[in-house]
Design a protein around this motif. Sequence first.
Motif, short mmCIF file in Angstrom:
data_model
loop_
_atom_site.label_atom_id
_atom_site.label_comp_id
_atom_site.label_asym_id
_atom_site.label_seq_id
_atom_site.Cartn_x
_atom_site.Cartn_y
_atom_site.Cartn_z
N LYS A 1 -10.73 -8.58 17.21
CA LYS A 1 -9.49 -8.78 16.44
C LYS A 1 -9.71 -9.75 15.29
CE LYS A 1 -6.50 -7.86 20.40
NZ LYS A 1 -5.59 -8.47 21.39
N LEU B 1 -8.70 -9.64 6.27
CA LEU B 1 -7.31 -9.50 5.81
C LEU B 1 -6.80 -10.80 5.21
CD1 LEU B 1 -5.56 -7.43 8.63
CD2 LEU B 1 -5.96 -6.74 6.28
N LEU C 1 2.79 -6.37 2.89
CA LEU C 1 2.12 -5.51 3.86
C LEU C 1 0.89 -6.20 4.46
CD1 LEU C 1 2.31 -2.01 2.13
CD2 LEU C 1 3.56 -2.79 4.14
N LEU C 2 0.12 -6.86 3.60
CA LEU C 2 -1.04 -7.60 4.10
C LEU C 2 -0.60 -8.71 5.06
CD1 LEU C 2 -3.25 -8.02 0.89
CD2 LEU C 2 -3.92 -6.90 3.02
N ASP D 1 2.14 -8.89 6.78
CA ASP D 1 2.65 -8.30 8.02
C ASP D 1 1.51 -7.92 8.96
OD1 ASP D 1 5.24 -8.66 7.16
OD2 ASP D 1 5.56 -6.55 6.61
N ARG D 2 0.42 -7.40 8.40
CA ARG D 2 -0.75 -7.06 9.23
C ARG D 2 -1.38 -8.32 9.82
NH1 ARG D 2 -4.77 -3.36 6.20
NH2 ARG D 2 -5.76 -3.36 8.24
N SER E 1 0.80 -9.42 12.62
CA SER E 1 0.66 -8.53 13.76
C SER E 1 -0.61 -8.84 14.56
CB SER E 1 0.65 -7.08 13.27
OG SER E 1 0.39 -6.20 14.33
N ILE E 2 -1.71 -9.03 13.86
CA ILE E 2 -2.97 -9.32 14.55
C ILE E 2 -2.92 -10.69 15.23
CG2 ILE E 2 -5.44 -9.76 14.21
CD1 ILE E 2 -5.30 -7.57 11.99
#
Length: 178
Positions: free
Chosen positions: A89, A96, A130-131, A133-134, A137-138
């Motif tokens: 992960k 990112l 979007l970046l 949010d990713r 999330s991770i």
Amino acid sequence: CLGVIGIISFTNVTRLSEEADRTRHAEEVIAALHVVLSAATDAETAQRGYVITENESFLEPYYDAGRRIAADLNELRKLTADNAGQRRKLDILAPLVAERIDDTTKNIELSRNEDFAAAQAEVASGRGKLLHDRIRSITAGMEETEQSLLDQGKQATRHATTLTRRVIAVGGALAFAI
């Protein structure tokens, strides 16, 4: 009887110590995840403040995040070295975060070199969100894994504590009776 009590108690105290170390480690990983997410959020917030106002004072959190993000990711990498799932992960997260910082830098430079409208359009495009949010999330997934390990450690600690108390109480009563 006292020898058996001593051996069992020593074994359980050793297990308690190991579980306390695992619990502390999980808490350290969770804290490191929060630091990485905070740095990415600080950079994003600073960039937006600068693009809106073109006031350089808004960039201080961005510069601070840029200075510390690599060290924060390295610390997280060290802390998760023993967990292959977390390392995978992190191998996704680190690029990112770097991409988000690069995107932030580009938006700041766009605002400086071109104009407010171009920078505002880039921010409004949602690519940075979007970046981010990713990234969220991770980090949330990694934190969930660590929280699960933390809960398991706490449960094992409670079990070892209960067992130690019982062994001491029953063994002491038995030794007294003998």
